[in-house]
Design an enzyme around this catalytic site. Structure first.
Site, PDB file in Angstrom:
ATOM      1  N   HIS A 176       4.351  -5.533  51.884  1.00  0.00           N
ATOM      2  CA  HIS A 176       3.233  -6.359  51.427  1.00  0.00           C
ATOM      3  C   HIS A 176       3.135  -7.625  52.252  1.00  0.00           C
ATOM      4  CE1 HIS A 176       1.634  -4.627  47.570  1.00  0.00           C
ATOM      5  NE2 HIS A 176       2.566  -3.767  47.926  1.00  0.00           N
ATOM      6  N   ASN A 182       0.478  -3.328  54.051  1.00  0.00           N
ATOM      7  CA  ASN A 182      -0.784  -3.892  53.580  1.00  0.00           C
ATOM      8  C   ASN A 182      -1.249  -5.022  54.496  1.00  0.00           C
ATOM      9  OD1 ASN A 182      -0.393  -2.205  51.432  1.00  0.00           O
ATOM     10  ND2 ASN A 182      -0.444  -3.793  49.865  1.00  0.00           N
ATOM     11  N   HIS A 219       1.788 -13.272  50.536  1.00  0.00           N
ATOM     12  CA  HIS A 219       0.370 -13.054  50.840  1.00  0.00           C
ATOM     13  C   HIS A 219      -0.166 -14.281  51.557  1.00  0.00           C
ATOM     14  CE1 HIS A 219       0.224 -10.162  47.224  1.00  0.00           C
ATOM     15  NE2 HIS A 219       0.159  -9.446  48.317  1.00  0.00           N
ATOM     16  N   ASP A 272      -5.003  -1.503  44.943  1.00  0.00           N
ATOM     17  CA  ASP A 272      -3.952  -2.488  45.220  1.00  0.00           C
ATOM     18  C   ASP A 272      -3.462  -3.118  43.906  1.00  0.00           C
ATOM     19  OD1 ASP A 272      -3.951  -5.175  47.768  1.00  0.00           O
ATOM     20  OD2 ASP A 272      -2.317  -4.034  46.843  1.00  0.00           O
ATOM     21  N   HIS A 273      -2.585  -4.105  44.005  1.00  0.00           N
ATOM     22  CA  HIS A 273      -1.959  -4.780  42.848  1.00  0.00           C
ATOM     23  C   HIS A 273      -2.761  -4.734  41.560  1.00  0.00           C
ATOM     24  CE1 HIS A 273       1.058  -7.011  45.234  1.00  0.00           C
ATOM     25  NE2 HIS A 273       0.125  -7.013  46.161  1.00  0.00           N
ATOM     26  N   GLU A 330      -2.988 -14.159  46.024  1.00  0.00           N
ATOM     27  CA  GLU A 330      -3.927 -13.095  46.328  1.00  0.00           C
ATOM     28  C   GLU A 330      -4.669 -12.770  45.045  1.00  0.00           C
ATOM     29  OE1 GLU A 330      -4.189 -11.372  49.438  1.00  0.00           O
ATOM     30  OE2 GLU A 330      -4.725  -9.326  48.984  1.00  0.00           O
TER      31      GLU A 330
END
Lengths: 87, 252
Positions: B162, B184, B125, B8-9, B82
């Site tokens: 996202h 996600n 998020h 992820d990110h 996040e």
């Protein structure tokens, strides 16, 4: 429950795009959350994606270790091997 | 079921300690005639200028393509918090058509390697009270239409949604109809995992604790017992996601 090969991953995405659906990509941070995600996909009859974040990988490597590379390693490296065997 | 592995990110300051070593390991595996270790990696250049974001994306795309992997990029910004990265909830959360055009120019339409694109449409998020997040999935349609027309392709981007947690079934369905192939989920599955544990602890407080000189109850504090309910809770939330996204029952 095999890990997707590059060919299968491409096919998964192509089918989703053409068929108008999408895959959940679930963040996992432990053997338990990984197993939970896999069980969910199995129960739903769905292919899917599991993913590890930077924080998740650091956590998974061990509270005092915080190594994002080794923390990603519990994810099984070999295609077609059952994920449950690695932990 | 086929399961793909993804990271992820990864912002610029974490590339050296996360994506780059993993990518190198996959390159080495592919050189040995094996498949890569991960199926895809995300490069999150949303905190950089679009120019730097796309320049680094081009470098990474060349490498992922050669290693039989897919790159995920973020064009626009995801709000909320996040993993220690926080972004304000403002107009940067909505990607523009111009940014979409620059992306297709820089990264190609599959010819330079396959990539997934997180175009942002108000994504955040975390989970907020109603009204806290204003998703505008129609932005995805605008960008797909405009960019698609300019290169003669329908829905050129394979999109990523996202901050999926807390979204309504309608918002999800709309986004999927505009070309989202991956959504996600983290916050909702975190909650779903922990919620049954709370139940267990509160209901069995005198079994999981040694109260007033008692010894508690091993059958209640065995981690497997509350762990199993945690897993069941999270699995159910994953099933719900697969149903909302339409992937349920469609395993290859």
């Amino acid at each position: 429950m095999p890990i997707a090969t590059p060919e299968i991953y491409a096919e998964m995405i192509d089918r989703a795009k053409a068929g108008g659906f999408a895959y959940p990509a679930v963040n996992v941070t432990s053997s338990q959350t990984l197993n939970a995600a896999l069980a969910g996909f199995a129960e739903a009859g769905s292919d899917g994606i599991v993913q590890v974040s930077t924080g998740g990988a650091a956590y998974w490597s061990g509270a005092k270790i915080k190594n994002m590379v080794t923390g990603s390693s519990p994810s099984p490296p070999t295609p077609a091997r059952s994920p449950r065997a690695t932990t | 079921m086929n399961i793909a592995l993804h990271t992820d990110h990864c912002p610029k300051d974490k590339l050296d300690d996360f994506v780059l070593p993993l990518l190198a390991a996959s390159e080495a595996a592919v050189k040995r005639g094996e498949d890569p270790i991960f199926n895809s990696h995300m490069w999150d250049g949303s905190a950089e200028t679009l120019e730097d974001n796309l320049r680094i994306a081009q470098e990474l795309l060349a490498r992922t393509h050669a290693a039989k992997m897919i790159l995920e990029v973020e064009i626009g910004t995801v709000g909320g918090e996040e993993d220690g990265v926080e972004n304000a909830i403002n107009e940067k959360l909505y990607t523009t058509v111009a940014d979409g055009m620059k992306t297709i120019e820089a990264l190609g339409a599959g010819d330079k390697g396959r990539y997934l694109t997180a175009l942002t449409f108000g994504n955040v998020h975390g989970v907020y009270k109603p009204g806290g997040v204003k998703l505008r999935p129609e932005i995805l349609k605008d960008i797909q239409d405009a960019v698609g027309e300019s290169i003669g392709r329908e829905r050129p981007f394979d999109l990523v949604f996202h901050g999926g947690s807390g979204s309504s079934a309608q918002e999800i369905a709309d986004a999927v109809s505009y070309g989202v192939v991956k959504m996600n989920i983290d916050t909702d599955t975190q909650y779903a995992y922990t919620r049954p544990v709370v139940d267990h602890m509160f209901r069995n407080y005198d079994g999981v604790l040694k109260v007033d000189g008692e010894v508690g109850n091993k059958k209640q504090y065995d981690p497997r017992v509350w762990g199993a309910s945690a897993e069941a809770g999270m699995s159910a939330r994953v099933v719900e996601a697969a149903q909302n996204l339409g992937s349920a029952g469609k395993s290859l």
